[in-house]
Design an enzyme around this catalytic site. Structure first.
Site, short mmCIF file in Angstrom:
data_model
loop_
_atom_site.label_atom_id
_atom_site.label_comp_id
_atom_site.label_asym_id
_atom_site.label_seq_id
_atom_site.Cartn_x
_atom_site.Cartn_y
_atom_site.Cartn_z
N GLU A 148 0.81 -1.22 0.00
CA GLU A 148 0.00 0.00 0.00
C GLU A 148 0.84 1.28 0.00
OE1 GLU A 148 -2.21 0.63 3.64
OE2 GLU A 148 -3.63 1.97 2.66
N GLU A 247 -12.00 3.05 5.39
CA GLU A 247 -10.86 3.35 6.27
C GLU A 247 -10.77 4.86 6.46
OE1 GLU A 247 -6.80 2.87 4.98
OE2 GLU A 247 -6.36 1.53 6.63
O1 LIG Z 1 -1.31 4.01 8.05
C1 LIG Z 1 -2.34 4.16 7.38
O2 LIG Z 1 -2.87 5.27 7.25
C2 LIG Z 1 -2.94 3.01 6.73
O3 LIG Z 1 -3.78 3.19 5.88
C3 LIG Z 1 -2.50 1.64 7.15
O4 LIG Z 1 -3.12 0.60 6.49
#
Ligand SMILES: O=C(O)C(=O)CO
Length: 267
Positions: A148, A247
């Protein structure tokens, strides 16, 4: 319902083990978590309590981060962290065990911050080995490692989709692993100035996972200016068929108001 609630950043008013049930009560069937323990190898009691909370809530765990260090303190992963290699390796079996017992198949391996005392090449060398080991470790349960790009962490080197895709290509070339994919967090990519539309056009069908938050503020969809609905729809058209990870940061009372409105409009 294709959304999965990230219970590490949402519902934080509640104790961690109560969040899966709260996600279910809010109408969701799936949750994801950052590494929920203080160490790479939690006690059996800790693991059992975590797994029980998810099973008892009647939700599916769809994603779990490998241990990423002290996230509130600024750490963003152990993958390239020279000096913590054995901790990362020990974590792989624990992650795969939880995945196996809960039927979870997506595991986010945060790359780690740059360290002043080592060269980027040395850290990247280690990262490729650790990612290959993680891919091999979760392959036995049909799992995929996710990589990511992240924003807001000054020493985290993967900022754009291209940064992560280069690492993924190197892991594949050097180890033969195929089960490693891009985690496209539209919020992080947008904040880092990536061209999210092009990333979707070029890579959506190969995304390992999508996560969303609006910008500015990393809030719920609709609180900022990102065309998240359009980006999700286009990713779907191009073949992405996985979950959408929620998220973002939002107080519990209003966390899912947008989803309730969306459900009402659909009926
Ligand atoms: O550290 C963050 O902001 C994330 O999205 C971790 O998955």
């Amino acid at each position: 319902m294709t959304y999965t609630v990230n219970c590490s950043i949402l519902l934080t008013e509640l104790p961690l083990l109560e969040r899966p049930a709260a996600a279910k009560a809010a109408g969701f069937d799936a949750v994801e978590f950052w590494w929920p323990f203080a160490t790479s190898v939690p006690t059996d009691k800790e693991t059992t309590e975590f797994e029980t909370a998810i099973k008892d809530a009647g939700v599916q765990l769809t994603g779990l981060n490998f241990n990423a260090g002290n996230m509130p303190g600024g750490d963003r992963g152990l993958v390239s962290w020279k000096g913590r290699c054995s901790e990362f390796k020990d974590n792989i079996d624990v992650v795969a065990g939880i995945g196996e017992r809960l039927g979870c198949k997506a595991f986010n391996a945060l790359y780690g911050n740059r360290q002043d005392e080592f060269s980027p090449e040395e850290q990247d060398e280690l990262a490729v080995k650790n990612l290959a080991a993680a891919a091999a470790g979760v392959a036995r349960i049909g799992g995929t490692v996710l990589l990511e790009p992240v924003s807001g962490a000054p020493k985290y080197p993967l900022l754009t989709a291209e940064d992560a895709l280069k690492v993924i290509a190197r892991v594949k070339a050097e180890s033969g692993a195929q089960n490693i994919k891009l985690l496209a967090d539209f919020y992080h990519l947008a904040v880092n100035g990536d061209d999210v539309e092009s990333v979707i056009e070029n890579h959506a069908k190969d995304f390992g996972h999508i996560q969303i938050a609006d910008n500015p503020g990393r809030g719920a969809p609709g609180t900022g200016t990102l065309p998240l609905g359009e980006w999700i729809a286009r990713s779907r058209e191009l073949g992405y068929d996985g979950y959408i990870g929620l998220e973002y940061k939002e107080p519990q009372e209003t966390a899912f108001s947008w989803a309730i409105r969306q459900r009402a409009n659909a009926n």
